[in-house]
Design a protein around this motif. Structure first.
Motif, PDB file in Angstrom:
ATOM      1  N   VAL A  19       0.846  -1.188   0.000  1.00  0.00           N
ATOM      2  CA  VAL A  19       0.000   0.000   0.000  1.00  0.00           C
ATOM      3  C   VAL A  19       0.875   1.228   0.000  1.00  0.00           C
ATOM      4  N   LEU A  20       0.518   2.190  -0.867  1.00  0.00           N
ATOM      5  CA  LEU A  20       1.354   3.367  -1.019  1.00  0.00           C
ATOM      6  C   LEU A  20       1.111   4.362   0.099  1.00  0.00           C
ATOM      7  N   VAL A  21       2.080   5.260   0.298  1.00  0.00           N
ATOM      8  CA  VAL A  21       1.968   6.304   1.309  1.00  0.00           C
ATOM      9  C   VAL A  21       0.823   7.232   0.938  1.00  0.00           C
ATOM     10  N   PRO A  22      -0.028   7.625   1.885  1.00  0.00           N
ATOM     11  CA  PRO A  22      -1.140   8.518   1.535  1.00  0.00           C
ATOM     12  C   PRO A  22      -0.638   9.857   1.029  1.00  0.00           C
ATOM     13  N   ALA A  23      -1.477  10.532   0.243  1.00  0.00           N
ATOM     14  CA  ALA A  23      -1.118  11.859  -0.260  1.00  0.00           C
ATOM     15  C   ALA A  23      -1.020  12.835   0.903  1.00  0.00           C
ATOM     16  N   PRO A  24      -0.224  13.898   0.760  1.00  0.00           N
ATOM     17  CA  PRO A  24      -0.109  14.899   1.822  1.00  0.00           C
ATOM     18  C   PRO A  24      -1.488  15.437   2.200  1.00  0.00           C
ATOM     19  N   ALA A  25      -1.593  15.877   3.467  1.00  0.00           N
ATOM     20  CA  ALA A  25      -2.883  16.340   3.966  1.00  0.00           C
ATOM     21  C   ALA A  25      -3.426  17.503   3.157  1.00  0.00           C
ATOM     22  N   ALA A  26      -2.518  18.334   2.590  1.00  0.00           N
ATOM     23  CA  ALA A  26      -2.960  19.508   1.847  1.00  0.00           C
ATOM     24  C   ALA A  26      -3.633  19.131   0.535  1.00  0.00           C
ATOM     25  N   ALA A  27      -3.299  17.916  -0.003  1.00  0.00           N
ATOM     26  CA  ALA A  27      -3.865  17.516  -1.281  1.00  0.00           C
ATOM     27  C   ALA A  27      -5.284  17.009  -1.094  1.00  0.00           C
ATOM     28  N   ALA A  28      -6.043  17.025  -2.187  1.00  0.00           N
ATOM     29  CA  ALA A  28      -7.408  16.512  -2.119  1.00  0.00           C
ATOM     30  C   ALA A  28      -7.347  15.016  -1.799  1.00  0.00           C
ATOM     31  N   PRO A  29      -8.147  14.535  -0.869  1.00  0.00           N
ATOM     32  CA  PRO A  29      -8.088  13.129  -0.490  1.00  0.00           C
ATOM     33  C   PRO A  29      -8.509  12.233  -1.658  1.00  0.00           C
ATOM     34  N   GLU A  30      -7.783  11.117  -1.832  1.00  0.00           N
ATOM     35  CA  GLU A  30      -8.146  10.150  -2.858  1.00  0.00           C
ATOM     36  C   GLU A  30      -7.785   8.765  -2.354  1.00  0.00           C
ATOM     37  N   PRO A  31      -8.414   7.715  -2.888  1.00  0.00           N
ATOM     38  CA  PRO A  31      -8.155   6.357  -2.408  1.00  0.00           C
ATOM     39  C   PRO A  31      -6.687   5.981  -2.589  1.00  0.00           C
ATOM     40  N   GLN A  32      -6.171   5.247  -1.606  1.00  0.00           N
ATOM     41  CA  GLN A  32      -4.815   4.743  -1.731  1.00  0.00           C
ATOM     42  C   GLN A  32      -4.793   3.650  -2.798  1.00  0.00           C
ATOM     43  N   ARG A  33      -3.654   3.560  -3.508  1.00  0.00           N
ATOM     44  CA  ARG A  33      -3.533   2.545  -4.552  1.00  0.00           C
ATOM     45  C   ARG A  33      -2.360   1.632  -4.249  1.00  0.00           C
ATOM     46  N   SER A  34      -2.549   0.368  -4.529  1.00  0.00           N
ATOM     47  CA  SER A  34      -1.464  -0.588  -4.316  1.00  0.00           C
ATOM     48  C   SER A  34      -0.418  -0.433  -5.404  1.00  0.00           C
ATOM     49  N   VAL A  35       0.730  -1.051  -5.193  1.00  0.00           N
ATOM     50  CA  VAL A  35       1.805  -0.998  -6.186  1.00  0.00           C
ATOM     51  C   VAL A  35       1.331  -1.598  -7.510  1.00  0.00           C
ATOM     52  N   SER A  36       0.617  -2.708  -7.438  1.00  0.00           N
ATOM     53  CA  SER A  36       0.159  -3.335  -8.689  1.00  0.00           C
ATOM     54  C   SER A  36      -0.835  -2.441  -9.426  1.00  0.00           C
ATOM     55  N   GLN A  37      -1.701  -1.771  -8.697  1.00  0.00           N
ATOM     56  CA  GLN A  37      -2.638  -0.842  -9.341  1.00  0.00           C
ATOM     57  C   GLN A  37      -1.901   0.317  -9.986  1.00  0.00           C
ATOM     58  N   LEU A  38      -0.898   0.822  -9.288  1.00  0.00           N
ATOM     59  CA  LEU A  38      -0.126   1.923  -9.832  1.00  0.00           C
ATOM     60  C   LEU A  38       0.660   1.493 -11.064  1.00  0.00           C
TER      61      LEU A  38
END
Length: 349
Positions: A19-38
């Protein structure tokens, strides 16, 4: 930007689901993506870019041929205009001769009144020949005018086609740049750790695919290249380390089909420019017969191509951000193989 792309250089899929690191708090929230999805998202973007590049290359080839046709027609039209000018000069000369030699009597009357019938007959033969020359000259003038008009229409139509192709090429260029921008946007969101995880997953996929080919006995036995194939391989290997750049065919950079087309061109066997045309027009061969210099075509829509160099490896210009390199044959999903220096089989019936 290019450093991140280089760290993702060409070699395909499979493995851990981190599981990837979540986006910074300042960014719009979006679902976390796995390495395979990315990785899947990146591969889709790269494929879209390559499809757009191949379409652009095909239009560029059409445009080059169309420009040559416009130039040819312009040359023919210029020659037809000169011929027309010559024909009109001949008609004018005959008209002046007829005006200057007229004495008010037709040739038949002069024949009846002539004191020397033989001389009159000879003169009549000359007059007849002059008349036939006038007919030939006028006929030639008419035919030349028709040819000039037909060439002018063809030249206008060819130029219109050239303008349409040029406009299409500009739009396709914008499409490629938009696809590349999508890759860059996605890569810009990744940390070095995420890039490393994606690269490791991709490498594991390639290794697994290559092992399957080896286990199944699908990799060909080593066999010698043809003389032309050996020259093509030497040229392609001499390009190692040069960057991939879409729409280019050397000498400073290449896209996938630009590399294979140039290599075989330098070997003395010109081949089509795009991967799709290489797949469609060159002789297809079974994998068991692969020899160095043969081309391996990838993906169901034949949008990527590499050159086999032996030992289960290919040399290729992989994708944006990467350099020309030697890779496992299974770097991408394989469609088939073609041989540039073998004539297509014909129906022997």
């Amino acid at each position: 930007m290019s450093g991140m792309l280089l760290r993702l250089a060409c070699t395909a899929t499979v493995a851990a689901q981190a599981v990837l690191v979540p986006a910074p708090a300042a960014a719009a929230p979006e679902p976390q993506r796995s390495v395979s999805q990315l990785l899947t998202a990146l591969q889709q973007l790269y494929r879209q870019t390559e499809r757009a590049t191949e379409t652009y290359n095909a239009t560029a080839e059409q445009l080059e041929r169309q420009r040559a046709e416009v130039s040819r027609l312009d040359g023919e039209l210029a020659r037809a205009r000169l011929a027309l000018q010559d024909s009109r000069t001949d008609v004018g000369r005959l008209a002046r001769q007829q005006y200057q030699s007229t004495d008010g009597l037709g040739p038949y009357v002069r024949l009846l009144l002539s004191p020397d019938p033989q001389h009159a007959l000879d003169e009549g033969h000359v007059i007849g020949e002059l008349a036939r020359e006038r007919v030939r000259t006028v006929t030639r003038l008419t035919a030349t005018e028709r040819q000039r008009d037909a060439l002018a229409r063809a030249a206008r139509k060819a130029l219109d086609t050239q303008l349409v192709l040029a406009d299409r090429q500009r739009k396709q260029r914008d499409g490629v740049q938009a696809e590349l921008a999508g890759v860059e946007r996605l890569l810009a969101t990744l940390t070095p750790a995420q890039l490393a995880a994606v690269a490791a997953l991709e490498q594991q996929g390639v290794t697994t695919a290559q092992q399957r080919l080896t286990t199944a006995g699908a990799l060909p036995a080593n066999r010698p290249a043809s003389p032309a194939g050996a020259r093509a391989v030497r040229y392609a290997l001499d390009q190692l380390g040069k960057p991939y750049a879409w729409g280019t065919e050397g000498p400073g950079s290449y896209d996938c089909s630009g590399l294979t087309a140039q290599a075989w061109g330098h070997a003395g066997t010109p081949i089509p420019r795009t991967a799709r045309e290489q797949w469609q027009h060159l002789t297809r061969i079974p994998f068991s017969e692969l020899r160095p210099g043969d081309l391996v075509v990838y993906f169901p829509d034949a949008t990527h191509v590499a050159m086999y160099v032996g030992n289960g490896e290919v040399v290729q210009a992989p994708r944006p951000g990467a350099n020309v390199e030697v890779s496992p044959l299974a770097s991408y999903p394989v469609l088939g193989a073609v041989r540039p220096d073998q004539a297509p089989a014909t129906d022997a019936r």
